[in-house]
Each structure stands twice: as C-alpha cells, then as structure tokens.
Design an enzyme around this catalytic site. Structure first.
Site, PDB file in Angstrom:
ATOM      1  N   SER A 220      -2.504  -9.975  -2.992  1.00 60.37           N
ATOM      2  CA  SER A 220      -2.397  -9.129  -4.587  1.00 60.37           C
ATOM      3  C   SER A 220      -1.123 -10.926  -5.262  1.00 60.37           C
ATOM      4  CB  SER A 220      -1.469  -8.491  -4.259  1.00 60.37           C
ATOM      5  OG  SER A 220      -0.943  -8.630  -3.230  1.00 60.37           O
TER       6      SER A 220
ATOM      7  N   HIS B  21      -1.271  -4.983  -5.875  1.00 55.57           N
ATOM      8  CA  HIS B  21      -0.989  -4.635  -4.669  1.00 55.57           C
ATOM      9  C   HIS B  21      -2.454  -4.659  -3.310  1.00 55.57           C
ATOM     10  CE1 HIS B  21      -3.238  -1.327  -2.733  1.00 55.57           C
ATOM     11  NE2 HIS B  21      -3.029  -0.854  -4.582  1.00 55.57           N
ATOM     12  N   CYS B  22      -2.118  -5.261  -2.760  1.00 58.68           N
ATOM     13  CA  CYS B  22      -2.332  -4.742  -1.120  1.00 58.68           C
ATOM     14  C   CYS B  22      -2.261  -4.744  -0.196  1.00 58.68           C
ATOM     15  CB  CYS B  22      -3.178  -6.760  -1.350  1.00 58.68           C
ATOM     16  SG  CYS B  22      -1.986  -7.155  -0.926  1.00 58.68           S
ATOM     17  N   ALA B  23      -2.281  -4.775   1.151  1.00 60.99           N
ATOM     18  CA  ALA B  23      -1.746  -3.908   1.832  1.00 60.99           C
ATOM     19  C   ALA B  23      -0.155  -4.464   1.690  1.00 60.99           C
ATOM     20  CB  ALA B  23      -2.235  -4.402   3.610  1.00 60.99           C
TER      21      ALA B  23
ATOM     22  N   MET C  94       0.998  -1.253   0.068  1.00 59.49           N
ATOM     23  CA  MET C  94      -0.005   0.196   0.494  1.00 59.49           C
ATOM     24  C   MET C  94       1.215   1.105  -0.248  1.00 59.49           C
ATOM     25  SD  MET C  94      -1.414   0.248   3.928  1.00 59.49           S
ATOM     26  CE  MET C  94      -0.859   0.086   5.396  1.00 59.49           C
TER      27      MET C  94
END
Length: 178
Positions: A129, A121-123, A43
C-alpha cells in the site's frame, strides 16, 4: 517538492532508501492520513466496515486483493464504497510497477471529487500500500521518491520491500526524464 526536470537526477540507492525508511518511529496505527483525504491502513481496518464508515472512507484500494485475510471486494463493501483491487504479493520479485499508473490515476480521480476519503491498504500497511501511495505522490504531485517517502513518513512508518523500492527508483528516474 522538486518539480524541476533534471535529466542528470539519480535517486538514492535502495540501500540508502532503506536507511531513510528504517529511521523514525517504527509503529503504525491501523489507519493514518498521509495526504489530505488519503489514508494508508492495514487489513484489520480494511475488514471493519463500521470503522471505515465512521472514518468516512468512500474509496478503498486493496493492494493485496485476493490474498489471504485481504478478501475485500465490491460485494464486501457494498454500494457505498468504491473498490479497486490490486492483486499484489509482498515479494521483492512481484512486478508492482505495472499498477503504479492505474492505481495513481484511480486515487487522483477519486480525490478530485468532493467529500471523498480514500483508503489504500494491504495486510500490514507498510509495503504494498505504501508503494502505491508513494507512486501516486510521484506521478501526480511531482515528488521525488525521497521526498515522497519523507512526506508519508511524517504520518506513518512505511517499509516497502527491496523489489518495490527498485521499481519506485526506476519510476523516479523515468518521471525526472519526462
């Protein structure tokens, strides 16, 4: 890469996959190119529009769309970045498999154009992701789950949660039967 269609194929168990995933380097950069013009990130890089511009990112797949700290959207990135949101929780009970084909198709369609660079993406950039990128490699490049994991792990440490691994295993079996 094994493109052979083998109806007797059985992917490794989730426990065996977790052993493979646990090995190797255990850190990641904020952004890693895991396939030509395809990046997995976290992130912090996704929320930094200047950094994305410097990297030439043209498409963003946010695997944590609408979740805390991952507030990316069409409005956030503006007209220069194409945005695709997947509202996934990083929970073993979350049904991510419904997004495997749509996200893989989005990534493939984007990468088919010249000058495109896609960030998924993710966190943290290791579970949601990574799962979507693994599904992309399996669906559109014929990789088995184990081979896809190996390919991504050459460039980035990933660790999809157990529920996502089960769903990816089911996808692997389904794709091998086709």
């Amino acid at each position: 890469m094994n493109n052979m269609q083998d109806s007797s194929y059985t992917p490794p168990s989730v426990k065996e996959l977790q052993k493979v995933l646990f090995g190797g380097k255990r850190f990641g950069n904020h952004l890693d190119e895991v396939w030509p013009n395809l990046f997995i990130g976290d992130m912090s890089v996704a929320n930094d529009r200047y950094s994305l511009w410097k990297q030439g990112i043209t498409h963003v797949v946010n695997a944590a769309h609408g979740r805390m700290y991952c507030q990316g959207s069409h409005d956030f990135y503006g007209p220069s970045v194409d945005y695709y949101g997947v509202p996934a929780d990083d929970s073993p009970t979350f049904e991510l498999s419904g997004y495997f084909f749509p996200a893989a198709d989005y990534i493939r369609n984007a990468l088919n154009a010249d000058g495109v660079r896609v960030l998924v993406h993710c966190a943290v950039g290791v579970s949601r992701s990574a799962s979507l990128v693994l599904a992309y490699l399996m669906i559109h490049h014929g990789y088995t789950l184990l081979d896809a994991i190996g390919k991504v792990k050459e460039r980035r440490w990933i660790f999809p949660n157990g529920g996502f691994l089960r769903q990816l295993r089911a996808l692997d079996v389904k794709l091998r039967k086709k």
